[in-house]
Enzyme design. Structure first.
Site, PDB file in Angstrom:
ATOM      1  N   HIS A  78       0.824  -1.206   0.000  1.00 53.78           N
ATOM      2  CA  HIS A  78       0.000   0.000   0.000  1.00 53.78           C
ATOM      3  C   HIS A  78       0.864   1.265   0.000  1.00 53.78           C
ATOM      4  O   HIS A  78       0.420   2.332  -0.450  1.00 53.78           O
ATOM      5  CB  HIS A  78      -0.923  -0.013   1.223  1.00 53.78           C
ATOM      6  CG  HIS A  78      -2.163   0.799   1.047  1.00 53.78           C
ATOM      7  ND1 HIS A  78      -2.310   1.744   0.053  1.00 53.78           N
ATOM      8  CD2 HIS A  78      -3.332   0.826   1.746  1.00 53.78           C
ATOM      9  CE1 HIS A  78      -3.491   2.313   0.150  1.00 53.78           C
ATOM     10  NE2 HIS A  78      -4.133   1.777   1.167  1.00 53.78           N
ATOM     11  N   ALA A  79       2.085   1.184   0.488  1.00 54.44           N
ATOM     12  CA  ALA A  79       2.976   2.351   0.463  1.00 54.44           C
ATOM     13  C   ALA A  79       3.350   2.731  -0.961  1.00 54.44           C
ATOM     14  O   ALA A  79       3.734   3.874  -1.228  1.00 54.44           O
ATOM     15  CB  ALA A  79       4.241   2.075   1.270  1.00 54.44           C
TER      16      ALA A  79
END
Length: 488
Positions: A137-138
């Protein structure tokens, strides 16, 4: 790396991998040359130079006082990221989704770019392969992920100036002096200034969000708020949706890393028919059928609570001035009105609340507030706290923050292809966190709204029932829409 992107790394534990992705079904019959895995992987390796997001890896140092940095992986080995697997017999959608659930339980290695792609072959559907794409998700949020898939569709065309700038500015070679100097500046100057600016804003935010709109506010409308002014808001009781007010269900507990995924498709023409009939938005219809599907699912398990389920709805702020970083979102809390049995009444209630909520949030809360708060995220403290939070199952003890994540990602307007093969279905998969072991994410592709269900296998071992419930809820809402011609 921005504080928001970095905080997603800090919050990750072995129990809580913060990974998003998508399951794509690709028709390879129209390829210029016969399909082969080696040819597809070679083509992806050639085109990866146009996708800077997929060439970055984490660079950090124990002496760094700031957030980690993204650096360029100059020797990217595509074969370490793109692999092939045969689906089990009989090769139908169930076999594909079960294989993706198994593959989705694997951690991503932080020593290389945080993504992987699995090519699933030997499907029962002729001339079709499935692609399971996963990324941390980063690296991307929903809108960013859609942009990457669109770039793969358009890959081979000239790279945009923005892509080249991102490589030059946000990535680069590992430079320890630059990393430490940037971290020192961030710790001694930038964070104190951000904190000084945020303290009065955060203290007054609860009052601002709960205060009545200003006299001018009703005349303003959200950019995507195309509902008609037919007085629907006066026809229903509109309770608020707030954190820590959600009821506890079977999927609101501490999660494990094991995943179960599924997908279903809704006809956009049918959604538009309902939208036009009641003067609401596509999102209103989508939230209504998700609420209906969850109501059916929980009733089947004798677990339907009296209060309505509360969803977190990510809202992209990617168009904001000065946008930087991979994740550009704020959030709304929305009631799915699972306490209302009648689909039309549920639609009217959701329509009234979401329209009012969007106006209030956009008028009262600065879009970049969450991003600025994340800049203050302390790495070591967050990592230790999240391990304690998961190990001691604290999500099972405190009031439920929200029940699930519900997201609708705008898809491409044109037909989407994947390295030359036509995308027939694409089911996006959102993130899971402790206390919220279910995520429902949709994206519009080629005249349909593809809905992906991502779940913790131990909490929701049967995501197919969630997906089929959403499909059945849409069928019932369409049936009632055609029976009831609302007075406009």
């Amino acid at each position: 790396m921005t504080g928001f992107d970095a905080s997603l790394l800090y919050l990750e534990t072995a129990q809580q991998p913060l990974v998003v992705g998508a399951v794509l079904f690709i028709d390879v019959s129209g390829l210029e040359v016969e399909y082969s895995f080696d040819r597809l992987r070679t083509e992806l390796g050639r085109r990866i130079k146009e996708l800077p997001e997929l060439r970055r890896k984490i660079y950090d140092s124990p002496l760094n006082l700031g957030h980690p940095a993204w650096v360029e992986e100059y020797d990217l080995d595509v074969s370490a990221h793109v692999r092939r697997v045969d689906v089990d017999e009989p090769g139908d959608e169930r076999a594909v989704f079960e294989m993706c659930g198994t593959l989705g339980s694997r951690p991503l290695h932080r020593t290389r770019p945080l993504w992987e792609m699995w090519i699933l072959e030997h499907l029962a559907e002729p001339d079709t392969v499935a692609v399971f794409f996963r990324a941390h998700h980063a690296v991307l949020d929903g809108a960013h992920g859609a942009d990457i898939l669109l770039k793969l569709s358009r890959a081979g065309r000239p790279a945009s100036p923005r892509d080249l700038d991102m490589v030059r500015v946000e990535a680069g070679s590992a430079n320890p002096i630059r990393l430490l100097a940037g971290g020192l500046w961030d710790f001694t100057v930038r964070r104190p200034l951000t904190l000084a600016r945020l303290i009065p804003e955060v203290l007054t935010l609860p009052l601002a969000l709960h205060s009545p709109p200003s006299p001018a506010a009703p005349a303003e409308s959200a950019p995507d708020d195309d509902r008609s002014q037919d007085g629907n808001e006066d026809l229903v009781v509109v309770p608020g949706a707030a954190p820590f007010t959600a009821p506890r269900t079977r999927f609101n507990a501490t999660i494990t890393p094991h995943r179960a995924v599924w997908g279903t498709s809704l006809d956009l023409d049918e959604i538009t028919e309902v939208k036009d009939a009641f003067g609401v938005t596509v999102n209103d219809v989508y939230h209504t059928v998700v609420g209906g599907g969850l109501r059916r699912y929980l009733r089947a398990h004798d677990d339907l609570p009296d209060p309505p389920l509360i969803a977190v709805v990510p809202v992209s702020t990617r168009d904001a001035d000065g946008a930087r970083g991979h994740n550009r979102v704020t959030v709304l809390f929305a009631s799915l009105r699972t306490d209302i049995a009648d689909p039309v009444d549920r639609l009217r209630a959701i329509s009234a609340r979401t329209g009012r909520g969007k106006k209030q949030t956009r008028n009262r809360m600065r879009p970049d507030l969450i991003q600025d708060v994340a800049e203050l995220a302390p790495a070591t403290a967050l990592q230790v706290l999240m391990r304690i939070y998961g190990d001691f199952h604290l999500a099972d003890l405190h009031p439920v923050v929200h029940n699930l994540v519900v997201s609708n990602i705008p898809g491409p307007e044109e037909e989407l292809d994947f390295l030359g093969g036509r995308v027939t279905r694409m089911y996006p998969l959102g993130p899971l966190m402790h206390g919220s072991g279910l995520s429902v994410t949709a994206m519009s592709v080629d005249g349909q709204l593809d809905v992906g269900v991502n779940a913790c296998e131990h909490l929701v071992p049967d995501p197919d029932l969630v997906a089929s419930g959403i499909r059945e809820a849409m069928d019932r809402l369409l049936e009632l829409t055609r029976e009831q011609a609302p007075r406009r």
